[in-house]
Design a protein around this motif. Structure first.
Motif, PDB file in Angstrom:
ATOM      1  N   ASP A  40     -46.647  60.568  62.138  1.00  0.00           N
ATOM      2  CA  ASP A  40     -46.445  59.157  62.451  1.00  0.00           C
ATOM      3  C   ASP A  40     -46.894  58.904  63.892  1.00  0.00           C
ATOM      4  O   ASP A  40     -46.320  59.444  64.837  1.00  0.00           O
ATOM      5  N   GLY A  42     -46.735  56.037  65.311  1.00  0.00           N
ATOM      6  CA  GLY A  42     -46.032  54.879  65.847  1.00  0.00           C
ATOM      7  C   GLY A  42     -46.907  53.638  65.780  1.00  0.00           C
ATOM      8  O   GLY A  42     -47.908  53.590  65.069  1.00  0.00           O
ATOM      9  N   THR A  43     -46.542  52.628  66.546  1.00  0.00           N
ATOM     10  CA  THR A  43     -47.299  51.373  66.566  1.00  0.00           C
ATOM     11  C   THR A  43     -48.496  51.506  67.500  1.00  0.00           C
ATOM     12  O   THR A  43     -48.340  51.874  68.665  1.00  0.00           O
ATOM     13  N   GLN A  44     -49.673  51.205  66.971  1.00  0.00           N
ATOM     14  CA  GLN A  44     -50.915  51.374  67.715  1.00  0.00           C
ATOM     15  C   GLN A  44     -51.674  50.051  67.827  1.00  0.00           C
ATOM     16  O   GLN A  44     -51.690  49.239  66.900  1.00  0.00           O
ATOM     17  N   GLN A  94     -48.224  50.077  62.622  1.00  0.00           N
ATOM     18  CA  GLN A  94     -47.848  51.476  62.508  1.00  0.00           C
ATOM     19  C   GLN A  94     -48.995  52.230  61.843  1.00  0.00           C
ATOM     20  O   GLN A  94     -49.592  51.753  60.872  1.00  0.00           O
ATOM     21  N   GLN A  95     -49.309  53.394  62.356  1.00  0.00           N
ATOM     22  CA  GLN A  95     -50.411  54.195  61.810  1.00  0.00           C
ATOM     23  C   GLN A  95     -49.980  55.642  61.609  1.00  0.00           C
ATOM     24  O   GLN A  95     -49.117  56.158  62.316  1.00  0.00           O
TER      25      GLN A  95
END
Length: 214
Positions: A40, A42-44, A94-95
């Motif tokens: 994960d 996270g937010t990218q 999120q990626q």
């Protein structure tokens, strides 16, 4: 009593793994694989969505009028010139990054790893920067449909290739639970390329398909 790492941080020697020799040993084509790791990120942040501007496109004209997109000249690397473009910022998302083990391609990593299946990253990267896979639902294409992965998402392709369609069915228990894909077998499309000078071999992941029934 001291408490130090077994290998001193002052030592400057790097890894002795010959990555090019390992890449040479891997076979290309359709190779047996298992999904082994999901990370994960996270937010990218994401790059702007850019395409050639079309004055007859209602999507283009209305977005520019509403201020959610702009119009400008952007370099097209294929055409090697600046092109009149439609530019729309994309929201951070999120990626994830995924890795698969090529179970029929054992390689010798040396050092403490020894012989292991070749582990390939299933995401693209450029200039050392990994392109994460967007992890989120898209609106249903039909009235009364379900919110789940896009039909062209790698998650959808993996679910179909590994007979894990339950993560696409919209139920609260299973929908979009990618952990259920871990350990699943499939065929990975592997493409090998040489550097222009022929001194380096690159191994790239290009797609998935169902493993043949035994």
């Amino acid at each position: 009593m001291s408490f130090k790492p077994q290998q001193s941080a002052n030592k400057s020697e790097g890894s002795s793994i010959d990555w090019n020799a390992i890449n040479v040993a891997v076979k290309g084509g359709s190779r047996p694989c298992r999904l082994s790791l999901i990370i994960d990120m996270g937010t990218q942040e994401r790059e702007d969505f850019v395409e050639a501007y079309n004055p007859n496109s209602e999507k283009h004209t209305s977005a520019i009028e509403q201020g959610t997109a702009t119009r400008g000249m952007v370099m097209d690397n294929q055409l090697r010139k600046e092109v009149d473009s439609f530019i729309k910022p994309q929201k951070p998302v999120q990626q994830l990054v995924m890795f698969g083990d090529l179970t029929s391609d054992a390689v010798n990593y040396g050092e403490t790893l020894g012989n292991q299946p070749y582990r390939i990253m299933m995401n693209s990267q450029f200039d050392g920067k990994i392109k994460g896979t967007t992890f989120g639902a898209v609106p249903p294409s039909t009235k009364g449909g379900i919110w789940t992965f896009h039909g062209n998402s790698i998650f959808t392709k993996l679910a179909n290739a590994t007979d894990n369609q339950q993560i696409l069915d919209g139920s609260d228990a299973n929908n979009m639970d990618v952990s259920q894909l871990l350990g699943s077998a499939f065929m990975a499309t592997i493409v090998k390329k040489q550097s222009p000078d022929g001194t380096k071999t690159y191994v790239n992941f290009k797609g998935v398909s169902a493993a043949p029934e035994m």
